[in-house]
Design a protein around this motif. Structure first.
Motif, PDB file in Angstrom:
ATOM      1  N   SER A 180      -9.231   1.807  -4.890  1.00  0.00           N
ATOM      2  CA  SER A 180      -8.344   0.849  -5.536  1.00  0.00           C
ATOM      3  C   SER A 180      -8.905  -0.547  -5.366  1.00  0.00           C
ATOM      4  CB  SER A 180      -6.935   0.925  -4.941  1.00  0.00           C
ATOM      5  OG  SER A 180      -6.952   0.434  -3.615  1.00  0.00           O
ATOM      6  N   LEU A 181      -8.303  -1.494  -6.052  1.00  0.00           N
ATOM      7  CA  LEU A 181      -8.780  -2.876  -5.984  1.00  0.00           C
ATOM      8  C   LEU A 181      -8.074  -3.637  -4.869  1.00  0.00           C
ATOM      9  CD1 LEU A 181     -10.686  -4.874  -7.362  1.00  0.00           C
ATOM     10  CD2 LEU A 181      -8.819  -5.515  -8.866  1.00  0.00           C
ATOM     11  N   THR A 182      -6.936  -3.151  -4.449  1.00  0.00           N
ATOM     12  CA  THR A 182      -6.188  -3.892  -3.443  1.00  0.00           C
ATOM     13  C   THR A 182      -6.566  -3.434  -2.050  1.00  0.00           C
ATOM     14  OG1 THR A 182      -4.369  -2.331  -3.241  1.00  0.00           O
ATOM     15  CG2 THR A 182      -4.245  -3.937  -5.028  1.00  0.00           C
ATOM     16  N   THR A 183      -6.260  -4.293  -1.106  1.00  0.00           N
ATOM     17  CA  THR A 183      -6.519  -3.937   0.291  1.00  0.00           C
ATOM     18  C   THR A 183      -5.231  -3.577   1.004  1.00  0.00           C
ATOM     19  OG1 THR A 183      -6.399  -6.268   0.867  1.00  0.00           O
ATOM     20  CG2 THR A 183      -8.579  -5.356   0.459  1.00  0.00           C
ATOM     21  N   SER A 184      -4.182  -3.327   0.234  1.00  0.00           N
ATOM     22  CA  SER A 184      -2.895  -3.053   0.873  1.00  0.00           C
ATOM     23  C   SER A 184      -2.920  -1.760   1.668  1.00  0.00           C
ATOM     24  CB  SER A 184      -1.793  -2.987  -0.188  1.00  0.00           C
ATOM     25  OG  SER A 184      -2.071  -1.940  -1.108  1.00  0.00           O
ATOM     26  N   THR A 185      -3.786  -0.856   1.260  1.00  0.00           N
ATOM     27  CA  THR A 185      -3.887   0.407   1.993  1.00  0.00           C
ATOM     28  C   THR A 185      -5.226   0.504   2.722  1.00  0.00           C
ATOM     29  OG1 THR A 185      -4.729   1.482   0.008  1.00  0.00           O
ATOM     30  CG2 THR A 185      -2.367   1.641   0.440  1.00  0.00           C
ATOM     31  N   ASN A 186      -5.817  -0.650   2.991  1.00  0.00           N
ATOM     32  CA  ASN A 186      -7.092  -0.681   3.714  1.00  0.00           C
ATOM     33  C   ASN A 186      -8.172   0.137   3.006  1.00  0.00           C
ATOM     34  OD1 ASN A 186      -6.005  -2.328   5.608  1.00  0.00           O
ATOM     35  ND2 ASN A 186      -5.769  -0.768   7.163  1.00  0.00           N
ATOM     36  N   GLU A 187      -8.143   0.104   1.688  1.00  0.00           N
ATOM     37  CA  GLU A 187      -9.206   0.776   0.965  1.00  0.00           C
ATOM     38  C   GLU A 187     -10.533   0.085   1.260  1.00  0.00           C
ATOM     39  OE1 GLU A 187      -7.117   3.843  -0.532  1.00  0.00           O
ATOM     40  OE2 GLU A 187      -9.237   3.461  -0.728  1.00  0.00           O
ATOM     41  N   LYS A 188     -11.523   0.886   1.486  1.00  0.00           N
ATOM     42  CA  LYS A 188     -12.794   0.333   1.908  1.00  0.00           C
ATOM     43  C   LYS A 188     -13.828   0.451   0.805  1.00  0.00           C
ATOM     44  CE  LYS A 188     -11.794   1.888   6.601  1.00  0.00           C
ATOM     45  NZ  LYS A 188     -10.477   2.430   6.218  1.00  0.00           N
ATOM     46  N   LEU A 189     -14.777  -0.443   0.835  1.00  0.00           N
ATOM     47  CA  LEU A 189     -15.908  -0.363  -0.055  1.00  0.00           C
ATOM     48  C   LEU A 189     -16.930   0.613   0.508  1.00  0.00           C
ATOM     49  CD1 LEU A 189     -16.586  -4.101  -0.979  1.00  0.00           C
ATOM     50  CD2 LEU A 189     -15.713  -2.324  -2.484  1.00  0.00           C
ATOM     51  N   TYR A 213     -18.008  -6.310 -11.730  1.00  0.00           N
ATOM     52  CA  TYR A 213     -17.223  -5.212 -11.215  1.00  0.00           C
ATOM     53  C   TYR A 213     -16.459  -4.552 -12.352  1.00  0.00           C
ATOM     54  CZ  TYR A 213     -13.090  -8.293 -11.255  1.00  0.00           C
ATOM     55  OH  TYR A 213     -12.072  -9.133 -11.632  1.00  0.00           O
ATOM     56  N   SER A 221     -14.759   1.747  -4.703  1.00  0.00           N
ATOM     57  CA  SER A 221     -13.547   1.891  -3.902  1.00  0.00           C
ATOM     58  C   SER A 221     -12.484   2.561  -4.759  1.00  0.00           C
ATOM     59  CB  SER A 221     -13.052   0.539  -3.383  1.00  0.00           C
ATOM     60  OG  SER A 221     -12.665  -0.305  -4.445  1.00  0.00           O
TER      61      SER A 221
END
Lengths: 113, 116
Positions: free
Chosen positions: B96-105, B48, B94
């Motif tokens: 961003s790398l974090t899921t704090s904002t529910n970023e999706k792949l 990645y 994506s």
């Protein structure tokens, strides 16, 4: 080791019936879960997600249930349609692992007309 | 919107040959990923990248190399193809790398590779 897995590799349902796809996870540090749908010849597509502070989340015709006690995740599809035929993957995201997802092996949903 | 585009869609290689799987995205995403999917198995992360010039190993990096010279492109290189690399390869991105904002792949449509 920690893993994400699925109970049933293939599920066959009648059009119009409800479908339930199950997933077991073993990483207690996971705090975010996602269901993906993968149609033949295509990449996975996001369906719905749920965080560990929730037990249930609903979308359009889909509901995800999370049981943290037994580390179980399920995807419910209401009034299953032929277009729902696909492989469904659950994925977990351990806390502080960024977007590094651990994917389950997938369940194939076949909808009979 | 094109999203994530992978080429080629299919390829057959002989053992020991090399090839590059191309991946490009037009969403200005910072993060890009390469996964492989073996039959009946979940996706495994190969490499990645969190941005241009930065790459990191995933779960199964052996036998592969990547580069990220631009935000848009993230090619995957197989130097000495082996039968164990027969798989379907998916590129994803994506914001961003974090899921704090529910970023999706967001996934590409895949490259089916056979090494014979």
């Amino acid at each position: 080791g920690e893993s994400v897995g699925l109970h049933l590799p293939t599920l066959s349902v009648q059009e119009g019936d409800n479908s339930i796809i199950n997933c077991a996870y073993s990483n207690s540090a996971s705090d975010y879960f996602i269901w993906y749908k993968q149609e033949s010849g295509k990449g996975p597509q996001f369906i719905i997600d749920i965080r560990s502070n929730m037990d249930k989340r609903q979308g359009q015709r889909v509901t995800v249930l999370l049981n943290k006690t037994v580390k179980h995740l399920s995807l419910q599809i209401a009034a299953t349609q032929p277009g729902d035929s696909a492989v469904y993957f659950c994925a977990e995201n351990p806390r502080d692992a960024g977007n590094m997802l651990t994917f389950g092996g997938g369940t194939r949903l076949m909808v009979k007309p | 919107n094109a999203g994530v585009t992978q080429t080629p869609k299919f390829r057959i290689l002989k053992i020991g040959q090399s090839m590059t799987l191309q991946c490009t995205q037009d969403m200005n995403h910072n993060y890009m990923y390469w996964y492989r999917q073996d039959p009946g198995m979940g996706l495994k992360l190969i490499y990645y990248s969190v941005g241009a010039g930065i790459t990191d190993k995933g779960e199964v990096p052996n036998g592969y190399n990547v580069s990220r010279s631009t935000t848009e492109d993230f090619p995957l290189r197989l130097e000495l193809a082996a039968p164990s690399q027969t798989s379907v390869y998916f590129c994803a991105s994506s914001y961003s790398l974090t899921t704090s904002t529910n970023e999706k792949l967001f996934f590409g449509s895949g490259t089916q590779l056979s090494v014979l």
